[in-house]
Every structure is written in C-alpha cells, then in structure tokens.
Design a protein around this motif. Structure first.
Motif, PDB file in Angstrom:
ATOM      1  N   LEU A 271      64.469  65.417 -27.103  1.00 43.91           N
ATOM      2  CA  LEU A 271      63.745  65.943 -28.267  1.00 43.91           C
ATOM      3  C   LEU A 271      64.091  67.417 -28.463  1.00 43.91           C
ATOM      4  O   LEU A 271      63.987  68.212 -27.534  1.00 43.91           O
ATOM      5  CB  LEU A 271      62.235  65.794 -28.078  1.00 43.91           C
ATOM      6  CG  LEU A 271      61.357  66.453 -29.155  1.00 43.91           C
ATOM      7  CD1 LEU A 271      61.552  65.762 -30.500  1.00 43.91           C
ATOM      8  CD2 LEU A 271      59.889  66.422 -28.745  1.00 43.91           C
ATOM      9  N   ILE A 272      64.505  67.754 -29.661  1.00 43.92           N
ATOM     10  CA  ILE A 272      64.743  69.146 -30.030  1.00 43.92           C
ATOM     11  C   ILE A 272      63.864  69.455 -31.241  1.00 43.92           C
ATOM     12  O   ILE A 272      63.907  68.749 -32.237  1.00 43.92           O
ATOM     13  CB  ILE A 272      66.223  69.419 -30.379  1.00 43.92           C
ATOM     14  CG1 ILE A 272      67.108  69.167 -29.155  1.00 43.92           C
ATOM     15  CG2 ILE A 272      66.410  70.845 -30.879  1.00 43.92           C
ATOM     16  CD1 ILE A 272      68.575  69.392 -29.406  1.00 43.92           C
ATOM     17  N   ILE A 273      63.067  70.522 -31.138  1.00 39.98           N
ATOM     18  CA  ILE A 273      62.238  70.974 -32.254  1.00 39.98           C
ATOM     19  C   ILE A 273      62.732  72.357 -32.658  1.00 39.98           C
ATOM     20  O   ILE A 273      62.658  73.298 -31.880  1.00 39.98           O
ATOM     21  CB  ILE A 273      60.747  71.017 -31.884  1.00 39.98           C
ATOM     22  CG1 ILE A 273      60.285  69.655 -31.354  1.00 39.98           C
ATOM     23  CG2 ILE A 273      59.913  71.434 -33.089  1.00 39.98           C
ATOM     24  CD1 ILE A 273      58.848  69.624 -30.944  1.00 39.98           C
ATOM     25  N   GLY A 274      63.267  72.444 -33.860  1.00 38.77           N
ATOM     26  CA  GLY A 274      63.840  73.699 -34.329  1.00 38.77           C
ATOM     27  C   GLY A 274      62.903  74.453 -35.242  1.00 38.77           C
ATOM     28  O   GLY A 274      61.684  74.306 -35.184  1.00 38.77           O
ATOM     29  N   GLU A 275      63.489  75.280 -36.114  1.00 37.66           N
ATOM     30  CA  GLU A 275      62.690  76.076 -37.039  1.00 37.66           C
ATOM     31  C   GLU A 275      61.957  75.208 -38.048  1.00 37.66           C
ATOM     32  O   GLU A 275      60.826  75.496 -38.416  1.00 37.66           O
ATOM     33  CB  GLU A 275      63.597  77.053 -37.792  1.00 37.66           C
ATOM     34  CG  GLU A 275      64.096  78.207 -36.962  1.00 37.66           C
ATOM     35  CD  GLU A 275      63.057  79.300 -36.848  1.00 37.66           C
ATOM     36  OE1 GLU A 275      62.713  79.897 -37.869  1.00 37.66           O
ATOM     37  OE2 GLU A 275      62.587  79.539 -35.738  1.00 37.66           O
ATOM     38  N   TYR A 276      62.605  74.140 -38.496  1.00 36.37           N
ATOM     39  CA  TYR A 276      62.042  73.350 -39.577  1.00 36.37           C
ATOM     40  C   TYR A 276      61.997  71.854 -39.302  1.00 36.37           C
ATOM     41  O   TYR A 276      61.368  71.125 -40.058  1.00 36.37           O
ATOM     42  CB  TYR A 276      62.866  73.551 -40.870  1.00 36.37           C
ATOM     43  CG  TYR A 276      63.296  74.970 -41.128  1.00 36.37           C
ATOM     44  CD1 TYR A 276      62.362  75.987 -41.284  1.00 36.37           C
ATOM     45  CD2 TYR A 276      64.644  75.310 -41.220  1.00 36.37           C
ATOM     46  CE1 TYR A 276      62.755  77.292 -41.521  1.00 36.37           C
ATOM     47  CE2 TYR A 276      65.051  76.616 -41.457  1.00 36.37           C
ATOM     48  CZ  TYR A 276      64.104  77.604 -41.608  1.00 36.37           C
ATOM     49  OH  TYR A 276      64.491  78.887 -41.838  1.00 36.37           O
ATOM     50  N   SER A 389      62.688  76.939 -45.526  1.00 40.12           N
ATOM     51  CA  SER A 389      62.240  75.650 -45.009  1.00 40.12           C
ATOM     52  C   SER A 389      62.328  74.566 -46.072  1.00 40.12           C
ATOM     53  O   SER A 389      62.785  73.450 -45.810  1.00 40.12           O
ATOM     54  CB  SER A 389      60.803  75.775 -44.491  1.00 40.12           C
ATOM     55  OG  SER A 389      60.372  74.556 -43.937  1.00 40.12           O
ATOM     56  N   VAL A 390      61.889  74.879 -47.293  1.00 42.89           N
ATOM     57  CA  VAL A 390      61.937  73.896 -48.378  1.00 42.89           C
ATOM     58  C   VAL A 390      63.381  73.537 -48.710  1.00 42.89           C
ATOM     59  O   VAL A 390      63.696  72.366 -48.975  1.00 42.89           O
ATOM     60  CB  VAL A 390      61.204  74.441 -49.617  1.00 42.89           C
ATOM     61  CG1 VAL A 390      61.488  73.581 -50.834  1.00 42.89           C
ATOM     62  CG2 VAL A 390      59.701  74.499 -49.362  1.00 42.89           C
ATOM     63  N   SER A 391      64.271  74.525 -48.694  1.00 53.30           N
ATOM     64  CA  SER A 391      65.683  74.243 -48.951  1.00 53.30           C
ATOM     65  C   SER A 391      66.229  73.282 -47.919  1.00 53.30           C
ATOM     66  O   SER A 391      66.973  72.338 -48.252  1.00 53.30           O
ATOM     67  CB  SER A 391      66.489  75.551 -48.938  1.00 53.30           C
ATOM     68  OG  SER A 391      66.091  76.413 -49.982  1.00 53.30           O
ATOM     69  N   ASP A 392      65.864  73.488 -46.652  1.00 50.58           N
ATOM     70  CA  ASP A 392      66.316  72.580 -45.599  1.00 50.58           C
ATOM     71  C   ASP A 392      65.741  71.176 -45.804  1.00 50.58           C
ATOM     72  O   ASP A 392      66.430  70.165 -45.612  1.00 50.58           O
ATOM     73  CB  ASP A 392      65.879  73.132 -44.235  1.00 50.58           C
ATOM     74  CG  ASP A 392      66.298  72.248 -43.086  1.00 50.58           C
ATOM     75  OD1 ASP A 392      67.452  72.359 -42.648  1.00 50.58           O
ATOM     76  OD2 ASP A 392      65.471  71.422 -42.647  1.00 50.58           O
ATOM     77  N   TRP A 393      64.487  71.115 -46.213  1.00 59.56           N
ATOM     78  CA  TRP A 393      63.846  69.813 -46.461  1.00 59.56           C
ATOM     79  C   TRP A 393      64.547  69.060 -47.584  1.00 59.56           C
ATOM     80  O   TRP A 393      64.705  67.837 -47.531  1.00 59.56           O
ATOM     81  CB  TRP A 393      62.371  70.055 -46.803  1.00 59.56           C
ATOM     82  CG  TRP A 393      61.583  68.830 -47.113  1.00 59.56           C
ATOM     83  CD1 TRP A 393      61.354  67.765 -46.280  1.00 59.56           C
ATOM     84  CD2 TRP A 393      60.908  68.538 -48.340  1.00 59.56           C
ATOM     85  NE1 TRP A 393      60.574  66.828 -46.915  1.00 59.56           N
ATOM     86  CE2 TRP A 393      60.282  67.273 -48.190  1.00 59.56           C
ATOM     87  CE3 TRP A 393      60.754  69.210 -49.538  1.00 59.56           C
ATOM     88  CZ2 TRP A 393      59.535  66.690 -49.193  1.00 59.56           C
ATOM     89  CZ3 TRP A 393      60.005  68.637 -50.533  1.00 59.56           C
ATOM     90  CH2 TRP A 393      59.404  67.381 -50.358  1.00 59.56           C
TER      91      TRP A 393
END
Length: 973
Positions: A271-276, A389-393
């Motif tokens: 499991l990796i949890i990043g910025e977004y 974050s929204v751009s990544d989403w």
C-alpha cells in the motif's frame, strides 16, 4: 505514482509505474516483434504514424494495450518513438563523453575496450543497466535473422545509436564523427555482449524494482521527478522511532494483508498513500488499484490493527491488517490521510467529507489532537493544493503558472476575485485548466467573485459551473456574460441554485446569453425562492420574450425581501407586454433601495405613475422609439424624486417632455444623443436652459451628439442658442460628437468658441464633425484663454497639417490640457499618398504629433504636482491664533482679503498694495494659540462669507475681441 505518463519521462520513472526493472512498453513491444524476426525492413520501414500516436496516447493515459494483431512495423515505430522521446537517453548525457572518448576501432585493443565499457555500464543507474541488457538481448536476436530481415549489427547500430547514446537537448548539435563513434559503440555492445554484461545483469530485468521484503520496505522509496516537483514535504511530529520510520517526506508505504472479499482470504499487498491517491500493488510489484482522496466515502479503524477504507465511486471496501504486529502503523496512516485530505480541501464542508470512525475514543482524541493543518486562508484558502489535487483526480496535469499566480499574485495581494482569463490564457474553452479551477471552487471559501466575460464556454462550461454552485457558499458575485450559453446551460445553473441551501449570490450577471422563456421559467423561480439576497441583476441582451419578462418581474414583485435588497436592474432588448409592465411597476413602486433601472431597447408597455417618490437615481431607456408615450414618460420621470442620471438616447423624446423633466428633476447626467430635433426644437430647449440656469446647477454631464437635423431651417439661431447656454452653464463634461447625418461641419466652430467664456467644462468632445481647420484655429485661441479644459477629443474633423500647427501654437501657451486621444482618423487621412507621392508635410506630421503629445504630458505632470502641493497645504493648515473672542485671527479679514486680491492683480497694482505698514501686520501676530471649537467654526463661516463676497481679477469673465465696453460693464455687474 500520481502520473500515468511514460513517454517523455526517464527510464527510472517508467519502471516505477509498474515496479519492474524494465519499462512495460519495452516488454510489450519486444514480445510482439519476436514473432516477426524474419520480416524484412524491421525498424526501417515506417509504421502508420496516426496509429502509433494513438497507441502512445493510450499508454500515457495508463491503459493496458493489447498489441496482438497489430502490424509489426507499427510496433517497431512505437518502440523507436519511446526511446527517442525519453527525457534522458538509455545512456544518460553525463556519460556521453566517456563513451565517445573510447574511440573504438576494429584494429584497436579489444580487451581494453571491453574493460572500459564494462566499467562505464556498471556505473549506470540500475534500471538503465537492466533495460540496456534487455534491449541488447533482443537486438541480438534480431541480428541473428539478418539474412532475412537485413538488420545486421551495423544496421541496428545505425538505427539505435542516435537514440541510445546522445547529448542533452541543451547542448550543441552532434558532429558526423560523433555519430559514427556512437554507432560503433552500439555495434561493439552487440558483438561483445557476453564479455561486457554479467549473467546476473542479463536476468535482472525479471525482478521487481520494489522489493516487498520488510527490511527493504523500510528504506525510503524513490519518487518520480514529476511527483518530486509537486509534493510539499510534511513531517508528522511526536512519533516514536518505530512510528517515524513509517512516515516519509513524500508518501507512506507498507506491506500489509488485504482481505479478498471474493476468495475470503488474506492476500499480501503493498500500500502506498501519496499526496492525493491510494495505490495498491501486488507483491510482485504490479499496480492493481488506484483511488483518489475525493473518492473516499468512509474510513473505519476501531483498533490499531485494522483499517477499513470504503470508496464511493464503486463501493469498493478495502480491509487492511498488518503482516505482523507493529510492522504497519495504522495510526500513522490515519494521520497521513487526514492531513493530506484537509490540506487539499480546506473549505469543504464537514457534511460533504468522508465519514471518519476511530476507536477507542481516547485513541481518536490522541490522534486528532496532534494534527495541525495550518492557516485556513493560506494560498487562497488552500486553492493551490485543491487545484493540484482536483487536476490529478481528473487525470490532468496541473499548470505551474496557475499555481504560481494563485499564490504570488492573488493571495499576496488579498484578491478575492477569480477572473478566469487572468489564469487560463487559452483559445479553446472549456479546457482542462478551466474544468479543474471551476471544480476546485466547490471546496474553496477564499474567493467571493467569479468573472467569466466574453469567453466562449458554452453550455458545457455552464454545466461545470452549475456542478460547482451546488456546493459553493462564498461566491457573492457571479458574472457569466457573453459566454455563448443557451437554454440547457441556464437551466442547469438554475437547478444548482435551488439545490444549494447555502448559496450566497448577491450579484448575478448573465448578460449576452440566450435565455428563452422556458429557461427563464426555472431561473425566475430560483431568483424568487433561492437567491433572496440579490442586490444586482443583469440580463442585458438575453433575448427572452414577453412571457420571460413577466416571469422575472413577477418574481421580483412577489418576494418582499427584494424591496430592500435589489439596487440595480439591467435588461435590454426585452419584450415587455402589459402584464410584465404591471409587475415591473408594482416592484418599482414598492422598492426602497433600487437605484439603477436600465432598460435600453426594452420599452415598458405603459408608464405608470410612481407614488410617494422613488429611490431610483439612474434610468436608461435608450434605443427605444417613443411617440405618443412621451407625455406619459415625462410623468414617469417626474415621479422619480431622486433621479440624477437619465439616458434617453435614440428615443425621439419630445422637447416638451425634456423641459418638463428639467423643471422637476435635479439631473446630474443627461444623454439625449441621436435624437434628431428640428432647429426650432433646439432653440426652444436651449433657450429654456439658458433662462433657467438656476434649475440646472446640478447638471454636470451632457451628451447632445448628433441631435441637429440635416434639414437646416434656422440653424444659425439654433447654434447660437446652444453656444449661449454653454457659455454660462455649470457642465463639466460636454459631448457634441458628430457622424452620419448628425455631422455639424462649420456649425461646430461657434460652439467650440463658447469655451472662451465657460469656466466649468473640463471634458469636451467634438469628434467626427468634419469642422476643418477653422476648428483648429478656434481651439488654438481657446487654449490660450481657457484655463479649465483638461480633456479634448476632436478626431474626425479633417484637420490638415497647417491646422495642427495652429493648434500647437495655442497648446504651447497652455498649461491645463492634460489629455487628448491621438487623432487616428485625421492622421490616417493626412498619410494617404498623393499622385506625386508623399509630401513633406506627411513626413513631418509624426514629429509634430510627438511634440503635441510631449506638451500634453508635461501639463499632466505639472498638474499632478500642483494637486499634491495643494493637498499638503491643506493637510498642514496653520493653527489659528486667538487672544480673546473679539479678535481671533492672526490677520484681520480686511488684510486677508487684500492679500488674496493681490495675487490676481496686475503687477503695478500688486506693488502698490504690498506697501502695507508693518505695524498693521504685526498688530495681530503675537496672539494666544488656543480657541474653542465653536469659535473656530464661527471664524470659518465668516471667512467663507467674506470670500464669497470678493470679486477678484480671476473671477472676471473672458470676452471676445468684438465685445463693447458697455457689454463688459453689464456682465461685470
């Protein structure tokens, strides 16, 4: 891991995407080409370019590509394209000179070449070594079939040499000798592969880049360059050493057991949890799942050994447990998720966030107590983080220029207005940046104004804004003017207004969009029941019909709160029938704060009387042809007790109605331009104005452009009546522009000459009247006598070079003219070549205009200095010295008035009056310094009265050369 792009990245970044020692695209291509090694022309016959680019796009978007059945030349072209677009070649540029410097030759010391190249290869990054070994093995297999495919090692080196070994893009171009040396290096690597690479290096590509073993997992994981440039370091404090080892600067990574709902078994995952995002990798290293923080629905952790994450998009539920107790810190994961989520969505309401269940209660309190998000207002209320974050989403790449502008311009200047063209400078809308920014406003509480003006976002852009308006609670001003939206987009926006119980819009501008009666039905309902705090409403050029107008006005009339809130109502070109008219005037009669009623091109059906006065100060009924309604209209205006600004341009309003309005309303601004009047009407109107100047003292702006009819019946008397009024009027801004049938030509000269006597006009516009050089000579004389004119617009008067020479003479002796728009039309006419070519005057006009402009600039500078000096003098007012209530001034009123007069008297008179005895002046100099407020007020009042009674040389009127002495004495009295 936030980006799926592989073309144009580094070998290391591409390997990280799939946790392999070789980029996945290389493996895919090699597996296909291996089946067609006998095909002639491999890597030399070009593949279909369009299909290759399509495959590139799909790889960059993270799709799994099936190359089975694809033409082999297509696959070869894709492989070459990938290697060519690498951000760094397979052999990085910093090793370029070392490899080229070997100068390999067939007759040279082969063993020394092998040793040197082996050392250089071993110094490369591990993913580069693995990928090079894998590629060379494949190319050797290709060369083994050279008898059929014609690709021997030399030909292969020619194809791959420039892509595998090249300089950086910033360096100079490569010489032919260097290209030859690079090809020889590749050829040598193919021929001596077994001597250069070890057996382990030849099979390392089969391993994972990320080793799932516990000890290696504790080491810091290397981020991609793209992620490193976007992720802000964060350190979670107050953790013991074991916990701290699970929290890294860029993201958190651990091995854990994931409960498989289908097999009902525990499976070991990474499991990796990043910025977004959340990433789940199989133990072998392949990415299995990826979710964004915005997809979170619920997080449950009732004990330290369990974490359940529920995602809203597909209702996926992940249940994590540590592989062994203590090896996976659930508390650190919760802290990381909470901080990253809150930093990205500071303004998101709690009821819209995911549910968080932590137990026991003391554990929850301990975790939340040490979490510090920072200043909620920082970076425009977290807009920078939200946008990224929204751009990544959405799968878009955020633009650094937008992030920079948000932080360094808007945030540091405390700007709460988001103007879309200030941030997004593109030709096609809506685009990726537009969509990301608009959606980010759903969770932002910093901005209170959104402006999208003259940007073609269409209905699609309205849909995005509507989705945002369902959640936003801080935008007060929404301007979506001339955006090419229509029925569907407006309906979506109206529905969003109704869905948001926290909506706070007070200023709504939808001008220039096609709003039909169907859309207005829903929009008027939203206005009546949802937008109850509206203060400004603008539906200019919205094209709705009679029914739409009736619906809108009924909504305003029916909601009593609008009587005390709406201050401005703007419509144009709307069709108003009797029913709509009744609703409109019912609202106008009951409102207490409406100050602007602008209905150009939208004539009310009938003008009903307004009772008990009105708060309306500005009315615009321009572009509305009136006939029999003129009398009713005058009655309507008379009922507006506070009317100050009136625009009845292009209405045909009768002179009788204008006179009635003048007699009842203290207007400040009046626009009657483009109303064609007979000479007799103009005489009647301006004779009335001249005879009743006491009723027009408040009138400061007058626009009478193009009011003279082309039919000349008594033109000389009409012009004289206008000139006489101007001479004695109190107007500051006068517009008498021409054009078309309203061009005045020589008749404009007497009107311009009236400025010789006027002392109030500062802005004068006589453009497009074709007055010729007579106007220039007139203005030349006016500038030498008039000291009040600051702004002059007179382009389009067919002034010649000699005319501008005359004007310049007067300008050089003037110190008050500070602004004059460049006469583009006249200069263009002067620059037209004659039959004999260009004249000397045409070459000289530009230097003359430069001289004119320099003088105007000098006047502006000096005027500004004088204003600053005046302000300082006013602020540093001398103290009033008093000795007793009987004598409080440091100088007597008589002496003070004498000094004031001396500044405007001729030199000989000043010299005589300056012989004032010192005793008279000193009589009042040594007096006490204190005075009561009432005494000071009384003294100020007496001073003002004395000044008002004075007649100095400055206040004497200016006369033309042919005026008699008798006229002078009469006007002076």
């Amino acid at each position: 891991m936030a980006s799926t792009k592989i073309f144009g990245t580094t070998i290391h970044d591409a390997c990280l995407k799939v946790n392999l020692m070789v980029p996945q695209i290389l493996v895919d291509c090699v597996n296909i080409i291996d089946r067609y090694l006998d095909v002639e022309g491999l890597f030399r016959v070009p593949g279909p370019q369009t299909e290759i680019e399509h495959s590139q796009e799909r790889y960059d978007r993270g799709f799994t590509i099936e190359l089975d059945g694809v033409e082999v030349h297509h696959v070869c072209g894709l492989l070459k394209l990938y290697l060519r677009l690498l951000k760094e070649p397979l052999i990085p540029p910093k090793y370029y000179d070392d490899f080229i410097g070997l100068s390999i030759d067939e007759d040279g010391p082969q063993d020394e070449y092998i040793e040197s190249i082996s050392n250089l290869v071993n110094s490369l990054p591990l993913p580069n070594i693995s990928t090079m070994a894998y590629l060379l093995q494949f190319l050797i297999r290709v060369s083994d079939h050279s008898s059929k495919n014609k690709m021997d090692p030399k030909n292969i080196a020619t194809v791959f040499g420039p892509t595998v070994l090249r300089r950086s893009e910033e360096e100079d171009s490569v010489s032919l000798s260097e290209m030859s040396a690079a090809n020889k290096i590749i050829n040598f690597l193919l021929d001596r592969y077994d001597d250069i690479f070890t057996k382990e290096q030849g099979i390392i590509w089969k391993h994972s880049l990320l080793d799932p073993e516990e000890e290696k997992l504790r080491k810091r994981f290397v981020m991609t360059e793209a992620e490193n440039s976007e992720i802000t370091p964060i350190i979670i404090e107050n953790l013991d050493p074991k916990q701290h080892s699970t929290v890294w600067t860029h993201f958190i990574l651990r091995r854990m057991n994931l409960f498989n709902e289908r097999t009902r078994k525990l499976e070991e995952k990474i499991l990796i949890i990043g910025e977004y995002r959340f990433f789940v990798f199989a133990r072998g290293g392949r990415l299995e799942h990826s979710w964004h923080f915005l997809d979170l629905k619920e997080i449950i952790s009732l004990e330290r050994t369990s974490l359940i994450i529920v995602f809203s998009e597909d209702q996926t539920t992940l249940t994590f447990n540590p592989v062994s107790y203590g090896s996976f810190d659930i508390d650190a994961l919760l802290e990381w998720i909470y901080i990253k989520y809150e930093q990205s969505f500071i303004g998101k309401p709690d009821d819209q966030k995911h549910q968080l269940h932590i137990g026991p209660e003391k554990r929850k309190e301990r975790i939340l107590a040490k979490l510090h998000i920072g200043d909620p207002a920082d970076s425009c209320g977290g807009m920078v983080s939200t946008y990224k974050s929204v751009s990544d989403w959405m799968g878009y790449k955020p633009k650094s220029s937008i992030s920079w502008h948000l932080y360094n311009i808007l945030y540091h200047n405390n700007v709460k207005e988001l103007n879309i063209v200030e941030l997004v400078r593109e030709t096609n809308y809506p685009n990726e940046s537009f969509e990301s920014l608009i959606y980010s406003l759903s969770f932002n509480t910093w901005f209170d104004t959104l402006i999208i003006d003259n940007v073609d976002i269409g209905n699609e852009g309205f849909f995005m804004i509507a989705e945002m308006m369902k959640y936003n609670s801080t935008i007060h001003t929404l301007q979506l003017s001339y955006t090419n939206a229509s029925k569907k987009g407006v309906i979506a926006l109206a529905e969003a207004f109704q869905e948001n119980p926290l909506i706070s819009i007070t200023d709504l501008n939808l001008s220039g969009n096609a709003i039909d009666d169907t859309a207005m039905t829903l929009l008027s309902k939203s206005i009546q029941f949802s937008l109850t705090g509206l203060t400004n409403l603008n539906f200019t050029d919205c094209q709705f019909g009679k029914r739409g107008a009736a619906l809108l006005f009924n909504a305003l009339k029916s909601n009593q709160s609008f009587n005390g809130s709406i201050q401005s109502l703007k419509l144009s070109n709307a069709r108003i029938d009797q029913q709509a008219n009744e609703y409109l005037f019912a609202f106008i009669s009951s409102t207490t704060v409406l100050s602007e009623l602008l209905l150009p091109g939208s004539p009310p059906y009938a003008y009903l009387p307004i009772y008990n006065g009105s708060s309306i100060r500005k009315v615009d009924f321009s572009k509305t042809k009136l006939s029999s309604k003129s009398t009713e209209l005058a009655g309507f205006f008379i009922g507006l007790d506070n009317l100050e600004e009136l625009n009845v341009s292009k209405t045909g309003l009768y002179v009788e109605a204008l006179i009635n309005i003048f007699s009842s309303n203290p207007l400040i601004s009046l626009d009657i331009s483009d109303n064609t009047y007979r000479d007799e009407d103009i005489i009647e109107l301006f004779n009335y104005c001249s005879e009743n100047l006491n009723q027009l003292t408040s009138l400061k702006l007058l626009n009478i452009s193009r009011i003279f009819s082309h039919r000349r019946t008594n033109r000389e008397t009409a012009v004289e009546s206008v000139s006489r009024f101007i001479e004695s009027s109190y107007i500051n801004d006068l517009k008498i522009a021409g054009g078309g049938k309203g061009t005045m030509r020589a008749d404009i000269v007497p009107i311009a000459w009236s400025l010789m006597k006027n002392r109030t006009i500062t802005h004068f516009d006589i453009s497009d009247n074709e007055g010729g050089d007579d106007v220039a000579v007139c203005i030349m004389k006016v500038l030498q006598r008039n000291k009040y004119l600051h702004n002059l617009s007179w382009d389009g008067n067919n002034i010649s070079y000699d005319g501008y020479l005359s004007f310049n003479i007067g300008l050089q002796r003037n110190s008050t003219l500070t602004n004059m728009p460049t006469p583009i039309k006249d200069i263009t006419n002067l620059n037209r070549p004659t039959d004999a070519g260009y004249t000397h005057q045409q070459f000289s006009i530009h230097s003359l205009m430069d001289k004119i402009q320099r003088k105007i600039n000098e006047n502006a500078i000096e005027t500004n200095k004088d204003k600053q000096v005046g302000k300082r003098k006013k602020n540093s007012r001398k103290k009033i010295k008093v000795a007793s209530p009987r004598r409080t001034h440091s100088f007597s009123p008589k002496l003070k008035r004498r000094r004031q007069r001396s500044h405007s008297k001729p030199a000989n008179v000043r010299k005589r009056d300056n012989k004032i005895s010192e005793s008279e002046e000193n009589e009042h100099s040594n007096i006490d310094t204190d005075a009561s407020e009432s005494e000071r007020s009384e003294l100020d009042r007496l001073d003002n009265l004395a000044d008002a009674l004075e007649v100095t040389y400055e206040n004497l009127p200016v006369f033309s050369e042919n005026e008699t002495e008798t006229e002078t004495e009469t006007e002076t009295e």
